[in-house]
Design an enzyme around this catalytic site. Structure first.
Site, short mmCIF file in Angstrom:
data_model
loop_
_atom_site.label_atom_id
_atom_site.label_comp_id
_atom_site.label_asym_id
_atom_site.label_seq_id
_atom_site.Cartn_x
_atom_site.Cartn_y
_atom_site.Cartn_z
N GLU A 196 -3.55 14.00 -7.03
CA GLU A 196 -4.46 13.23 -6.19
C GLU A 196 -4.45 13.76 -4.76
OE1 GLU A 196 -3.77 8.99 -6.06
OE2 GLU A 196 -5.44 8.66 -4.68
N LEU A 250 -21.89 18.95 18.13
CA LEU A 250 -22.82 20.06 18.29
C LEU A 250 -24.23 19.71 17.80
CD1 LEU A 250 -20.48 23.06 17.42
CD2 LEU A 250 -21.55 22.58 19.63
N ALA A 284 11.51 0.28 -7.38
CA ALA A 284 10.78 1.28 -8.15
C ALA A 284 11.07 1.20 -9.65
CB ALA A 284 11.12 2.67 -7.63
N GLY A 316 0.85 -1.19 0.00
CA GLY A 316 0.00 0.00 0.00
C GLY A 316 0.88 1.24 0.00
C1 LIG Z 1 -11.92 3.55 0.32
C2 LIG Z 1 -10.56 3.36 -0.27
C3 LIG Z 1 -10.36 3.63 -1.61
C4 LIG Z 1 -9.11 3.40 -2.19
N1 LIG Z 1 -8.96 3.59 -3.54
C5 LIG Z 1 -7.82 3.18 -4.14
C6 LIG Z 1 -7.70 3.18 -5.58
O1 LIG Z 1 -8.61 3.58 -6.30
N2 LIG Z 1 -6.55 2.71 -6.12
C7 LIG Z 1 -5.51 2.25 -5.36
O2 LIG Z 1 -4.50 1.83 -5.92
N3 LIG Z 1 -5.58 2.25 -4.00
C8 LIG Z 1 -6.71 2.69 -3.38
N4 LIG Z 1 -6.81 2.67 -2.00
C9 LIG Z 1 -5.68 2.20 -1.21
C10 LIG Z 1 -5.00 3.29 -0.38
O3 LIG Z 1 -4.26 4.15 -1.23
C11 LIG Z 1 -4.12 2.58 0.66
O4 LIG Z 1 -5.00 1.96 1.59
C12 LIG Z 1 -3.17 3.52 1.36
O5 LIG Z 1 -2.18 3.97 0.48
C13 LIG Z 1 -2.50 2.85 2.58
O6 LIG Z 1 -1.95 1.62 2.23
P1 LIG Z 1 -2.27 0.33 3.15
O7 LIG Z 1 -3.75 0.25 3.29
O8 LIG Z 1 -1.59 -0.85 2.56
O9 LIG Z 1 -1.67 0.65 4.55
P2 LIG Z 1 -0.12 0.35 5.06
O10 LIG Z 1 0.84 0.84 4.04
O11 LIG Z 1 -0.08 -1.09 5.44
O12 LIG Z 1 -0.08 1.26 6.33
C14 LIG Z 1 -0.66 0.87 7.60
C15 LIG Z 1 -0.29 1.95 8.63
O13 LIG Z 1 1.12 1.98 8.78
C16 LIG Z 1 1.61 3.28 8.54
N5 LIG Z 1 2.92 3.20 7.89
C17 LIG Z 1 3.24 2.53 6.76
N6 LIG Z 1 4.53 2.68 6.48
C18 LIG Z 1 5.04 3.50 7.43
C19 LIG Z 1 6.34 4.05 7.68
N7 LIG Z 1 7.36 3.85 6.84
N8 LIG Z 1 6.49 4.84 8.77
C20 LIG Z 1 5.47 5.09 9.62
N9 LIG Z 1 4.22 4.60 9.42
C21 LIG Z 1 4.01 3.82 8.34
C22 LIG Z 1 0.58 3.93 7.64
O14 LIG Z 1 0.63 5.34 7.73
C23 LIG Z 1 -0.71 3.36 8.20
O15 LIG Z 1 -1.08 4.10 9.34
C24 LIG Z 1 -8.05 2.93 -1.40
C25 LIG Z 1 -8.25 2.68 -0.03
C26 LIG Z 1 -9.49 2.87 0.53
C27 LIG Z 1 -9.69 2.53 1.98
#
Ligand SMILES: Cc1cc2nc3c(=O)[nH]c(=O)nc-3n(C[C@H](O)[C@H](O)[C@H](O)COP(=O)(O)OP(=O)(O)OC[C@H]3O[C@@H](n4cnc5c(N)ncnc54)[C@H](O)[C@@H]3O)c2cc1C
Length: 379
Positions: A242, A337, A178, A132
């Site tokens: 975005e 509120l 990357a 993610g």
């Molecule tokens: C409703 C919804 C719509 C979405 N739409 C799309 C879409 O259209 N296309 C798409 O590709 N994606 C989409 N997403 C995905 C979204 O972009 C990801 O959920 C988001 O980028 C976070 O990734 P993750 O869920 O894997 O969380 P993780 O990366 O697993 O993160 C979990 C937690 O750990 C923290 N964290 C992670 N790495 C670190 C670090 N290095 N240091 C400190 N903290 C860290 C994060 O901040 C978070 O609090 C969507 C998500 C939702 C919920």
């Protein structure tokens, strides 16, 4: 006069407001219950010349800048729409720009024109179950076989994924990291593309979200968006738009909640007086308005600088976190509120409270935004 308030943009705002009040507001509750918006709304938004704002006419758009598209987002939310509605109706705001920037006329004809005409839907598929925040670790593979790629892997949380006709998919065409990532256009109808049932969420209920599975899907090499293994840079490049759009959604949601709360506190009487007569309430709303205005003023300035071509990577991250923090504070206080009504589905602030929770997660989390700033700031 603010560049966000010129005669042209005032006219744009008026037409967005008319469209929102007539086409969206009366139906939004039903779409929230249904879990999706109808395709007809895409056609209607295209006919009203709103879907193509910020996209070049040469690709089927209606011209203007990406800041104009942010004006549309502001106005949809402030006139009674929602960030979930924006996510669903304007998914092409994240699904198309890479393709348009790459400029392949065949892909523009196949995808951009019908999407901007409201006939087709495109999603952006980057996130995976194991990737993610860390985009560079994605695993969905596209292996070259003659003049085709064979795509295998899965994508998670894809906005408009259950309805989309096209997916702009981030795939691994090279080695680890990357530098091995490309963007590939995958048509939904290709054999091996699997789309889940809509995922059940906290908010953004009118915006469908899907998991995608690619089981040896054969895609022509001509569907490559941009150069092979250059996808990561294209993704990072488009993240600015975005993130700014999510910041706009955050302060616009906050503004809407300030407006709804102002209306409510003048009508609601307790202990023989309107809530608006209590200093503690007045000061709370004043703070809500202050946070909202700071977020708006800063985000708009960063968006203008980005549109002018300045390097704003850190400021975009700061704007997103500033606007999300403002929104979190405002929606929480708006619900408070409104009392018991604020907890009821019938009150609009309840929806904004649930909808806005995603804004600090999607498009790069709050923590990742802070890390972006720190990386550029701290030696
Ligand atoms: C409703 C919804 C719509 C979405 N739409 C799309 C879409 O259209 N296309 C798409 O590709 N994606 C989409 N997403 C995905 C979204 O972009 C990801 O959920 C988001 O980028 C976070 O990734 P993750 O869920 O894997 O969380 P993780 O990366 O697993 O993160 C979990 C937690 O750990 C923290 N964290 C992670 N790495 C670190 C670090 N290095 N240091 C400190 N903290 C860290 C994060 O901040 C978070 O609090 C969507 C998500 C939702 C919920």
């Amino acid at each position: 006069m603010s560049s966000w308030d010129t005669d042209v943009r005032r006219a744009l705002r008026a037409s967005v407001r008319r469209f929102t009040e007539s086409e969206i507001v009366p139906n939004l509750a039903a779409w929230e219950d249904a879990g999706a918006i109808p395709r007809e709304l895409h056609r209607a938004a295209a006919a009203a010349d709103l879907l193509g704002v910020g996209f070049p006419e040469s690709a089927g758009g209606s011209g203007g800048t990406r800041v104009d598209a942010m004006v549309v987002t502001e106005e949809v939310i402030q006139s009674g729409g929602s960030s979930g509605l924006v996510a669903a109706l304007f998914t092409h705001g994240i699904g198309l720009p890479h393709l348009i920037q790459a400029g392949d006329p065949q892909l523009v004809d196949l995808v951009a024109r019908p999407v901007l005409a409201g006939e087709k839907i495109v999603s952006l598929a980057i996130t995976e179950p194991e990737a993610g925040s860390d985009v560079a670790s994605l695993r969905t593979r596209a292996v070259r076989d003659g003049d085709e790629y064979v795509v295998s892997g899965s994508k998670l949380y894809i906005t408009s994924g259950t309805r989309a006709d096209f997916f702009t998919v981030a795939v691994r065409t090279g080695g680890e990291g990357a530098r091995g990532i490309s963007l590939l256009l995958v048509e939904r109808e290709r054999p091996g593309v699997g789309v889940s049932a809509p995922l059940r969420k906290m908010g953004w209920l009118c915006s469908d979200t899907a998991e995608l599975n690619f089981d040896e899907v054969r895609v022509p090499v001509a569907n490559l968006i941009g150069a092979e293994n250059a996808g990561f840079y294209s993704i990072m490049n488009q993240f600015a738009a975005e993130r700014l759009s999510l910041a706009v959604q955050a302060y616009a949601t906050a503004q809407r909640c300030v407006d709804l709360t102002l209306d409510w506190i003048t009508r609601r009487q307790t202990f023989g007086r309107p809530l608006a007569g209590r200093q503690v309430v007045r000061h709370r709303v004043a703070e809500m308005a202050r946070c909202t205005d700071v977020a708006r003023t800063y985000t708009r300035a960063v968006a203008d600088a980005w549109q002018a071509g300045e390097d704003v990577v850190a400021r975009v991250a700061m704007a997103k976190n500033t606007a999300v923090a403002a929104c979190d504070f405002v929606v929480d206080n708006a619900v408070q509120l409104h009392g018991g009504l604020g907890y009821m589905r019938e009150s609009e602030v309840e929806r904004h409270y649930r909808d806005s929770r995603i804004l600090g997660i999607g498009g790069g989390t709050n923590e990742i935004m802070t890390e972006v700033v720190a990386r550029l700031l701290v030696p």
